[in-house]
Design a protein around this motif. Structure first.
Motif, PDB file in Angstrom:
ATOM      1  N   ALA B  29      40.195  38.096  48.231  1.00  0.00           N
ATOM      2  CA  ALA B  29      41.456  37.375  48.074  1.00  0.00           C
ATOM      3  C   ALA B  29      41.458  36.071  48.866  1.00  0.00           C
ATOM      4  CB  ALA B  29      42.613  38.266  48.535  1.00  0.00           C
ATOM      5  N   GLU B  30      40.809  36.069  50.014  1.00  0.00           N
ATOM      6  CA  GLU B  30      40.737  34.835  50.809  1.00  0.00           C
ATOM      7  C   GLU B  30      39.957  33.758  50.059  1.00  0.00           C
ATOM      8  OE1 GLU B  30      39.125  36.206  54.489  1.00  0.00           O
ATOM      9  OE2 GLU B  30      41.082  36.984  55.176  1.00  0.00           O
ATOM     10  N   ARG B  31      39.027  34.225  49.240  1.00  0.00           N
ATOM     11  CA  ARG B  31      38.211  33.270  48.477  1.00  0.00           C
ATOM     12  C   ARG B  31      38.885  32.875  47.154  1.00  0.00           C
ATOM     13  NH1 ARG B  31      33.784  36.467  47.490  1.00  0.00           N
ATOM     14  NH2 ARG B  31      34.510  36.824  45.382  1.00  0.00           N
ATOM     15  N   ASP B  32      39.416  33.888  46.435  1.00  0.00           N
ATOM     16  CA  ASP B  32      39.876  33.635  45.053  1.00  0.00           C
ATOM     17  C   ASP B  32      41.383  33.733  44.875  1.00  0.00           C
ATOM     18  OD1 ASP B  32      37.156  33.541  44.484  1.00  0.00           O
ATOM     19  OD2 ASP B  32      37.082  35.668  43.938  1.00  0.00           O
ATOM     20  N   GLY B  33      42.079  34.191  45.922  1.00  0.00           N
ATOM     21  CA  GLY B  33      43.524  34.415  45.792  1.00  0.00           C
ATOM     22  C   GLY B  33      43.807  35.858  45.401  1.00  0.00           C
ATOM     23  N   TYR B  34      45.012  36.322  45.743  1.00  0.00           N
ATOM     24  CA  TYR B  34      45.357  37.722  45.490  1.00  0.00           C
ATOM     25  C   TYR B  34      45.506  38.044  44.009  1.00  0.00           C
ATOM     26  CZ  TYR B  34      45.822  39.110  50.329  1.00  0.00           C
ATOM     27  OH  TYR B  34      45.552  39.415  51.632  1.00  0.00           O
ATOM     28  N   ALA B  35      46.144  37.131  43.272  1.00  0.00           N
ATOM     29  CA  ALA B  35      46.378  37.432  41.855  1.00  0.00           C
ATOM     30  C   ALA B  35      45.059  37.666  41.138  1.00  0.00           C
ATOM     31  CB  ALA B  35      47.152  36.289  41.207  1.00  0.00           C
ATOM     32  N   SER B  36      44.101  36.796  41.411  1.00  0.00           N
ATOM     33  CA  SER B  36      42.797  36.929  40.767  1.00  0.00           C
ATOM     34  C   SER B  36      42.085  38.193  41.247  1.00  0.00           C
ATOM     35  CB  SER B  36      41.960  35.681  41.089  1.00  0.00           C
ATOM     36  OG  SER B  36      40.617  35.931  40.808  1.00  0.00           O
ATOM     37  N   THR B  37      42.185  38.466  42.526  1.00  0.00           N
ATOM     38  CA  THR B  37      41.512  39.650  43.091  1.00  0.00           C
ATOM     39  C   THR B  37      42.059  40.936  42.476  1.00  0.00           C
ATOM     40  OG1 THR B  37      41.084  38.510  45.152  1.00  0.00           O
ATOM     41  CG2 THR B  37      41.085  40.915  45.237  1.00  0.00           C
ATOM     42  N   ILE B  38      43.367  40.967  42.349  1.00  0.00           N
ATOM     43  CA  ILE B  38      43.972  42.189  41.792  1.00  0.00           C
ATOM     44  C   ILE B  38      43.575  42.363  40.336  1.00  0.00           C
ATOM     45  CG2 ILE B  38      46.193  43.218  41.123  1.00  0.00           C
ATOM     46  CD1 ILE B  38      47.269  42.230  43.848  1.00  0.00           C
ATOM     47  N   SER B  39      43.649  41.297  39.561  1.00  0.00           N
ATOM     48  CA  SER B  39      43.330  41.459  38.132  1.00  0.00           C
ATOM     49  C   SER B  39      41.831  41.628  37.893  1.00  0.00           C
ATOM     50  CB  SER B  39      43.885  40.285  37.317  1.00  0.00           C
ATOM     51  OG  SER B  39      43.242  39.096  37.721  1.00  0.00           O
ATOM     52  N   ALA B  40      41.012  40.960  38.698  1.00  0.00           N
ATOM     53  CA  ALA B  40      39.569  41.016  38.427  1.00  0.00           C
ATOM     54  C   ALA B  40      38.874  42.191  39.106  1.00  0.00           C
ATOM     55  CB  ALA B  40      38.915  39.705  38.888  1.00  0.00           C
ATOM     56  N   SER B  41      39.426  42.674  40.207  1.00  0.00           N
ATOM     57  CA  SER B  41      38.731  43.734  40.959  1.00  0.00           C
ATOM     58  C   SER B  41      39.513  45.039  41.051  1.00  0.00           C
ATOM     59  CB  SER B  41      38.415  43.262  42.379  1.00  0.00           C
ATOM     60  OG  SER B  41      37.415  42.278  42.343  1.00  0.00           O
ATOM     61  N   LEU B  42      40.749  44.939  41.551  1.00  0.00           N
ATOM     62  CA  LEU B  42      41.482  46.189  41.790  1.00  0.00           C
ATOM     63  C   LEU B  42      41.862  46.872  40.479  1.00  0.00           C
ATOM     64  CD1 LEU B  42      42.758  48.184  43.716  1.00  0.00           C
ATOM     65  CD2 LEU B  42      44.840  46.788  43.721  1.00  0.00           C
ATOM     66  N   GLU B  43      42.400  46.132  39.545  1.00  0.00           N
ATOM     67  CA  GLU B  43      42.875  46.784  38.314  1.00  0.00           C
ATOM     68  C   GLU B  43      41.749  47.453  37.526  1.00  0.00           C
ATOM     69  OE1 GLU B  43      45.375  43.878  36.432  1.00  0.00           O
ATOM     70  OE2 GLU B  43      47.074  44.400  37.733  1.00  0.00           O
ATOM     71  N   ALA B  80      51.505  36.884  51.274  1.00  0.00           N
ATOM     72  CA  ALA B  80      50.685  35.665  51.226  1.00  0.00           C
ATOM     73  C   ALA B  80      51.392  34.591  50.409  1.00  0.00           C
ATOM     74  CB  ALA B  80      49.330  35.990  50.614  1.00  0.00           C
ATOM     75  N   GLU B  81      50.889  33.404  50.521  1.00  0.00           N
ATOM     76  CA  GLU B  81      51.559  32.279  49.861  1.00  0.00           C
ATOM     77  C   GLU B  81      51.300  32.252  48.368  1.00  0.00           C
ATOM     78  OE1 GLU B  81      50.474  28.751  51.852  1.00  0.00           O
ATOM     79  OE2 GLU B  81      51.725  29.166  53.593  1.00  0.00           O
ATOM     80  N   ASP B  82      50.226  32.918  47.927  1.00  0.00           N
ATOM     81  CA  ASP B  82      49.865  32.770  46.516  1.00  0.00           C
ATOM     82  C   ASP B  82      50.392  33.929  45.663  1.00  0.00           C
ATOM     83  OD1 ASP B  82      48.209  34.853  47.257  1.00  0.00           O
ATOM     84  OD2 ASP B  82      46.662  34.251  45.818  1.00  0.00           O
ATOM     85  N   ALA B  83      51.438  34.627  46.160  1.00  0.00           N
ATOM     86  CA  ALA B  83      51.927  35.789  45.419  1.00  0.00           C
ATOM     87  C   ALA B  83      52.213  35.431  43.963  1.00  0.00           C
ATOM     88  CB  ALA B  83      53.163  36.354  46.088  1.00  0.00           C
ATOM     89  N   GLY B  84      52.846  34.297  43.751  1.00  0.00           N
ATOM     90  CA  GLY B  84      53.071  33.759  42.420  1.00  0.00           C
ATOM     91  C   GLY B  84      53.388  34.807  41.380  1.00  0.00           C
ATOM     92  N   GLY B  85      52.489  34.967  40.414  1.00  0.00           N
ATOM     93  CA  GLY B  85      52.715  35.863  39.287  1.00  0.00           C
ATOM     94  C   GLY B  85      52.749  37.331  39.660  1.00  0.00           C
ATOM     95  N   LEU B  86      52.401  37.646  40.899  1.00  0.00           N
ATOM     96  CA  LEU B  86      52.424  39.048  41.312  1.00  0.00           C
ATOM     97  C   LEU B  86      53.810  39.501  41.713  1.00  0.00           C
ATOM     98  CD1 LEU B  86      49.265  39.196  43.555  1.00  0.00           C
ATOM     99  CD2 LEU B  86      49.592  40.335  41.365  1.00  0.00           C
ATOM    100  N   LYS B  87      54.735  38.560  41.761  1.00  0.00           N
ATOM    101  CA  LYS B  87      56.052  38.874  42.304  1.00  0.00           C
ATOM    102  C   LYS B  87      56.558  40.193  41.718  1.00  0.00           C
ATOM    103  CE  LYS B  87      60.367  36.525  43.276  1.00  0.00           C
ATOM    104  NZ  LYS B  87      60.316  36.897  44.675  1.00  0.00           N
ATOM    105  N   THR B  88      56.893  41.097  42.621  1.00  0.00           N
ATOM    106  CA  THR B  88      57.315  42.415  42.164  1.00  0.00           C
ATOM    107  C   THR B  88      58.649  42.301  41.432  1.00  0.00           C
ATOM    108  OG1 THR B  88      57.616  44.696  42.828  1.00  0.00           O
ATOM    109  CG2 THR B  88      58.485  43.051  44.324  1.00  0.00           C
ATOM    110  N   GLY B  89      58.834  43.094  40.417  1.00  0.00           N
ATOM    111  CA  GLY B  89      60.069  43.051  39.649  1.00  0.00           C
ATOM    112  C   GLY B  89      59.987  42.192  38.407  1.00  0.00           C
ATOM    113  N   ARG B  90      58.829  41.619  38.150  1.00  0.00           N
ATOM    114  CA  ARG B  90      58.753  40.743  36.978  1.00  0.00           C
ATOM    115  C   ARG B  90      58.888  41.520  35.670  1.00  0.00           C
ATOM    116  NH1 ARG B  90      53.620  41.584  38.741  1.00  0.00           N
ATOM    117  NH2 ARG B  90      51.980  41.992  37.196  1.00  0.00           N
ATOM    118  N   ARG B  91      58.597  42.818  35.730  1.00  0.00           N
ATOM    119  CA  ARG B  91      58.778  43.622  34.519  1.00  0.00           C
ATOM    120  C   ARG B  91      60.174  44.233  34.437  1.00  0.00           C
ATOM    121  NH1 ARG B  91      54.176  44.088  31.855  1.00  0.00           N
ATOM    122  NH2 ARG B  91      52.248  43.949  33.041  1.00  0.00           N
ATOM    123  N   GLY B  92      60.914  44.159  35.528  1.00  0.00           N
ATOM    124  CA  GLY B  92      62.247  44.752  35.546  1.00  0.00           C
ATOM    125  C   GLY B  92      62.351  45.797  36.639  1.00  0.00           C
TER     126      GLY B  92
END
Lengths: 339, 219
Positions: B29-43, B80-92
């Motif tokens: 995440a420090e390298r690629d950001g959290y959003a990318s890390t979650i979608s590319a690795s964790l998920e 973190a600052e790059d939460a962006g699209g990860l913001k919880t509640g985006r689905r409702g």
């Protein structure tokens, strides 16, 4: 022939007039005797009256003392959650974490005089007196590897097993005295065997490496301190595929299989000798008719083949209080006369 | 092509090495950001674990470790600052709780972790929740789905009272009721019998169930 004799014969590989059987009928017995389950789970005399009422219909080889594992945690300060028409549950465990619980257990003797435990022991004594050797008296007890979950909650116990194995060992070791003291008290009260639901050595709950390295040694040491033979209850998890892990456990004379277990697989895994008890889930009983119940029993019995070390009981929770009484008679009629 | 889970990450989760798994994701995440890390690795790792879990190839504890990791990485991402699209509640929002008289919190808490990672805002009512409280909470939160956990048949039998409460308030057409817990895995026919709209066999499959139920309401 008495119930204990039938059980012993099955364990010795001898076919008798019928296979041994028994069902957990705490709440149902209470209803049959005209009491609310809450009354029977607080008064040894009413509990025994309930068991007598159930036994009059079922004529079992095995009878059970109160199946209220939550009382073991309440003795240390846990909070009980009454359930409408069913066995008590635990609302809040007594301790927050493994190390606090271990310290508390080591600091004081096992509270055999706590109200819930006193009730279970007195009910055991009265039940043993009532059946006078005609039926085997079996006392449920939390297993040494599951008792910590009652003390600190499932999640905290899982956290300890996964992330702090030293704390897990410390708490489990501290619990051995409780297990030994309670098992000894049950024996003194007249119980002839223990039934212990076991979850945290099951590879469907804990990964097999931790089962082998951490949980199974705890169970082995704990069970080794029982003065009574133990029936290992599946605890709601698949068991037959993992039975090979449990062949060397001390004092274990039999296993209660679950609904999804395969009898032939279980016998192949454990080998000849231990009693294997086929089951129908207790909560499912209320939905049977006498005909559908007979059909299910026949299907289970057919899988036994010529295996003498076979018995029947219920899986999961006890039979619901509203189970029609004719179903107990159906079980009795099915097994009587089936060698 | 779907991203493949990292062998290291998968192994760390399955072996219960939560700190190693977290360190691996944090470094990425420090390298690629959290959003990318979650979608590319964790998920992808969670999908693999979900598949193994659904087929009873792994233990509850291994699923639990995955849930803990999901919770921890999401908390780190939101801080973190790059939460962006990860913001919880985006689905409702969804409302979760254990049915009245049920005190087995583990499954519910794991479901909450995986739902949060999937973008749902979870209103967790805790254990022993009365039917009226479920419905009050779903209205207050302007949520459309109630998730109810019950471990045993004796407590699952309180589920119809939630359905009755929903219908009594005329909300049947605009709410969905999801049920989960050991008893529904053993006896899936109970889901319909007790008035629920669906279930998931494992906590990790709960987000797919909730998405499907939500889509039923918003065709």
């Amino acid at each position: 022939m008495t119930g204990p004799e039938r059980v012993m014969a099955a364990l010795s590989g001898v076919l008798t007039d019928r296979p041994p059987y028994g069902l957990v009928c705490g709440s149902l017995g209470a209803r049959l005797a005209g009491y609310e389950p809450e009354e029977a789970f607080g008064d040894p005399e009413l509990y025994v009256k309930g068991q007598e009422a159930a036994a009059a219909l079922l004529d079992p080889d095995i009878v059970f003392t109160p199946f209220v594992l939550a009382f073991e945690a309440v003795a240390y300060g846990g909070e009980l959650a009454p359930q409408r028409g069913a066995v008590y549950n635990l609302r809040r465990p007594p301790f927050k974490n493994a190390r606090d619980a271990a310290r508390a257990l080591r600091a004081a003797p096992t509270p055999l005089d706590a109200a819930g435990i006193r009730f279970m022991l007195e009910a055991t004594k009265r039940l043993a007196d009532a059946v006078a050797g005609s039926r085997m008296v079996v006392a449920p007890i939390a297993s040494p590897v599951d008792f910590p979950a009652l003390l600190i909650g499932i999640e905290s116990w899982l956290d300890a097993l996964l992330f702090d194995p030293d704390a897990a060992r410390e708490l489990a070791s501290a619990g051995f005295d409780h297990f030994a003291a309670l098992a000894g008290a049950y024996a003194a009260a007249g119980a002839q065997a223990l039934a212990s639901p076991v979850m945290f050595v099951n590879p469907s709950i804990l990964d097999e490496r931790r089962v082998r390295e951490l949980a199974l040694p705890i169970l082995t040491e704990g069970f080794g301190r029982s003065p009574l033979p133990i029936v290992f209850h599946h605890g709601g998890n698949p068991l037959s595929r993992y039975l090979g892990l449990f062949g060397g456990l001390p004092q274990v004379a039999g296993f209660v299989l679950g609904e999804r277990d395969v009898y032939a697989e279980a016998r192949a895994a454990i080998g000849a000798g231990p009693l294997l008890m086929a089951t129908i889930p207790g909560p499912a009983f209320a939905a049977f008719t006498p005909d559908t119940l007979r059909a299910r029993l026949a299907a289970l019995f057919e899988k036994r083949g010529a295996d003498p070390a076979w018995g029947f009981t219920n899986a999961g929770a006890e039979l619901p209080a509203e189970t029609p009484s004719e179903l107990l008679a159906s079980v009795r009629d099915f097994f009587h006369g089936r060698p | 092509m779907e991203p493949m889970p990292s062998d290291f990450l998968l192994k760390a989760i399955l072996e219960g090495r939560l700190d190693d798994a977290m360190a691996y994701l944090t470094a990425q995440a420090e390298r690629d950001g959290y959003a990318s890390t979650i979608s590319a690795s964790l998920e992808p790792a969670l999908m693999e674990i979900g598949d193994l879990w659904a087929h009873e190839k792994i233990s509850l504890a291994q699923g639990y470790v995955a849930g803990k990791l999901a919770e921890r990485i999401l908390d780190a991402a939101l801080a973190a600052e790059d939460a962006g699209g990860l913001k919880t509640g985006r689905r409702g929002r969804v409302v979760l709780g254990n049915v009245e008289d049920d005190y087995h919190a583990l499954g519910r808490r794991m479901v909450a972790s995986f739902l949060r990672l999937d973008g749902w805002e979870v209103v967790d009512l805790g254990n022993d929740v009365e039917p009226e409280r479920f419905v009050d909470a779903v209205l207050e939160a302007e949520a459309r789905i109630i998730g109810v956990s019950a471990m045993m048949l004796s407590t699952a039998q309180n589920l119809p009272r939630i359905r009755d409460e929903i219908e009594a308030r005329g909300l049947g057409g605009r709410l969905r009721l999801a049920a989960g817990g050991a008893i529904f895995r053993l006896r899936p026919e109970l889901v319909k019998e007790l008035g629920a709209d669906g279930t998931a066999a494992t906590a990790i499959e709960a987000p797919a169930l909730f998405r499907a139920l939500y889509e039923e309401l918003t065709p």
